[in-house]
Design an enzyme around this catalytic site. Structure first.
Site, PDB file in Angstrom:
ATOM      1  N   ARG A  50       0.839  -1.199   0.000  1.00  0.00           N
ATOM      2  CA  ARG A  50       0.000   0.000   0.000  1.00  0.00           C
ATOM      3  C   ARG A  50       0.873   1.246   0.000  1.00  0.00           C
ATOM      4  O   ARG A  50       0.515   2.272  -0.595  1.00  0.00           O
ATOM      5  CB  ARG A  50      -0.944   0.000   1.210  1.00  0.00           C
ATOM      6  CG  ARG A  50      -1.749   1.302   1.339  1.00  0.00           C
ATOM      7  CD  ARG A  50      -2.927   1.191   2.275  1.00  0.00           C
ATOM      8  NE  ARG A  50      -2.580   0.604   3.552  1.00  0.00           N
ATOM      9  CZ  ARG A  50      -1.987   1.233   4.559  1.00  0.00           C
ATOM     10  NH1 ARG A  50      -1.624   2.502   4.437  1.00  0.00           N
ATOM     11  NH2 ARG A  50      -1.735   0.610   5.694  1.00  0.00           N
ATOM     12  N   TYR A 102     -14.300  16.414 -18.293  1.00  0.00           N
ATOM     13  CA  TYR A 102     -14.818  15.048 -18.297  1.00  0.00           C
ATOM     14  C   TYR A 102     -15.957  14.946 -17.287  1.00  0.00           C
ATOM     15  O   TYR A 102     -15.862  15.462 -16.164  1.00  0.00           O
ATOM     16  CB  TYR A 102     -13.684  14.078 -17.965  1.00  0.00           C
ATOM     17  CG  TYR A 102     -14.146  12.693 -17.600  1.00  0.00           C
ATOM     18  CD1 TYR A 102     -14.943  11.946 -18.474  1.00  0.00           C
ATOM     19  CD2 TYR A 102     -13.806  12.132 -16.376  1.00  0.00           C
ATOM     20  CE1 TYR A 102     -15.383  10.681 -18.127  1.00  0.00           C
ATOM     21  CE2 TYR A 102     -14.232  10.864 -16.027  1.00  0.00           C
ATOM     22  CZ  TYR A 102     -15.023  10.143 -16.914  1.00  0.00           C
ATOM     23  OH  TYR A 102     -15.476   8.895 -16.571  1.00  0.00           O
ATOM     24  N   LYS A 198      -5.899   5.662 -20.542  1.00  0.00           N
ATOM     25  CA  LYS A 198      -6.046   6.146 -21.905  1.00  0.00           C
ATOM     26  C   LYS A 198      -4.738   5.974 -22.695  1.00  0.00           C
ATOM     27  O   LYS A 198      -4.293   4.870 -22.925  1.00  0.00           O
ATOM     28  CB  LYS A 198      -6.542   7.586 -21.883  1.00  0.00           C
ATOM     29  CG  LYS A 198      -7.736   7.825 -20.947  1.00  0.00           C
ATOM     30  CD  LYS A 198      -8.918   6.897 -21.187  1.00  0.00           C
ATOM     31  CE  LYS A 198     -10.193   7.324 -20.479  1.00  0.00           C
ATOM     32  NZ  LYS A 198     -10.157   7.286 -19.008  1.00  0.00           N
TER      33      LYS A 198
END
Length: 392
Positions: A50, A102, A198
């Site tokens: 983590r 977005y 992306k």
């Protein structure tokens, strides 16, 4: 000697000449949650995944190098990255954000960040007087350039001057261009955001997000927050993004070349009322893009004469996929009204220019002629179908 960006996609200069990881050319996936300690007070440099993982660390160094930053943090998604960036602020803080963002970012700001006490002014940063919206509790300016989906272009350097005059953070979402075409930190931004899903990943096969900075103080705050919230990217996904970045340059160049050809073809279609692509000289942001970026990317938006024409195209495409997301090797066509911006109130969508006849295209790396052939077929079939309906 400065390295070229394609080389940076493949190699970390600091690790050259080393024979770590048994000489593995592909950086290994360290699929482990925890790490053995040699003794009390001693560490291998990794304690718990983590906090950090070798695969994620390698990816973060690559992305930081590409954006000319001092640190990059990899997150489980782009929205996880933006969510954590908002944790830099406290209740009562005010942010100036671009109106055309977005839809997921708008949803976050309106439904989570506002609930947590942040205040927002939503404006057209590319054309309005941004400085006039700065007040005593303003802490940051947040933009995309080009914006999603209307491809508005903001002068990053000019905005950075305003931010610095008022001691504000400038946060720039650079997803549409990737570090291959644009480096906002070099233009004065403080934090760069990426949806690594992306163009950085490039294959529509995993999710990721990034925050990159060139400021030590911001890096320290973000590192504390990511270990506290636990939103870091998993080892296998880190490896997938690493693999994708290796071909970032050649993908961006090929997709951009295809986008130019499709934009020119769309301009000639009588059913198309507007083509929005910064690479076209008539785009209002064309000259700014030439100044602040090394290319125009492969995202374009176009308006059709009617909702019926738009829906018919979405029903008829086959090789071109009707799907959300962008930046992969495959060409995707998206309907912002019901997909990326479905949760944005209709009045905001329409104010930004998003109508029921708006389509967004993420151009891939297929042979351009095959893409044009499909569009020609789909447009011809749609025109014939709609003309037949009018006759009957």
């Amino acid at each position: 000697m400065a390295r070229g960006i394609n080389t940076k996609c493949l190699h970390l200069e600091e690790e050259e000449g080393c024979c770590n990881n048994y000489g593995s050319i592909s950086f290994p996936i360290y699929q482990t949650a925890t790490y053995e300690h040699p003794a009390v007070g001693q560490s291998t440099g990794f304690d718990y995944s983590r906090l950090q993982n070798p695969t994620r660390e390698h990816l973060e160094k690559i992305v930081a190098t590409l954006e000319n930053g001092i640190d990059a943090l990899a997150f489980s998604t782009g929205m996880a990255a933006i969510t954590l960036a908002m944790e830099l602020f406290k209740p009562g803080d005010h942010l100036i954000v671009d109106a055309d963002l977005y839809g997921g970012s708008i949803r976050l700001f309106d439904n989570v960040s506002t609930k947590n006490g942040l205040q927002f002014s939503r404006i057209d940063c590319w054309k309005e007087d941004v400085e006039s919206y700065v007040n005593e509790n303003t802490k940051a300016i947040y933009i995309e350039t080009p914006t999603n989906p209307m491809m508005n272009v903001t002068d990053i350097a000019a905005l950075a001057e305003i931010a610095k005059r008022h001691n504000l953070l400038l946060i720039v979402d650079n997803t549409f261009l990737s570090p291959y075409f644009q480096n906002p930190l070099d233009l004065g931004a403080d934090i760069v955001v990426h949806s690594g899903t992306k163009f950085l990943g490039g294959h529509n096969d995993t999710l990721a997000g990034f925050l990159v900075t060139n400021r030590e103080d911001i890096s320290g705050k973000l590192r504390f927050l990511i270990k506290t919230t636990g939103s870091g990217l998993a080892p296998f996904d880190s490896w997938l993004i690493l693999r994708g970045i290796k071909t970032l340059g050649i993908r961006m160049e090929r997709a951009q070349k295809n986008a130019f050809q499709i934009a020119e073809w769309l301009k000639k279609q009588k059913a198309v009322t507007r083509v929005i692509y910064p690479g076209l000289p008539e785009h209002p942001g064309h000259e700014i893009m030439k100044k602040q970026a090394r290319g125009f990317g492969s995202m374009l938006t176009f308006q059709l004469e009617s909702k019926e024409f738009a829906l018919s195209i979405l029903e008829k495409v086959r090789m071109i996929k009707f799907a959300e997301s962008l930046g992969g090797v495959e060409t995707l066509i998206t309907y912002p009204t019901t997909q990326t911006h479905a949760d944005v109130p209709k009045e905001i969508r329409e104010r930004n220019g998003i109508t029921e006849a708006t389509l967004r295209l993420s151009v891939g790396i297929e042979d351009a002629q095959d893409l044009l052939d499909e569009f020609e077929k789909v447009f011809a079939e749609t025109e014939e179908e709609l003309h037949g309906r009018k006759k009957s």
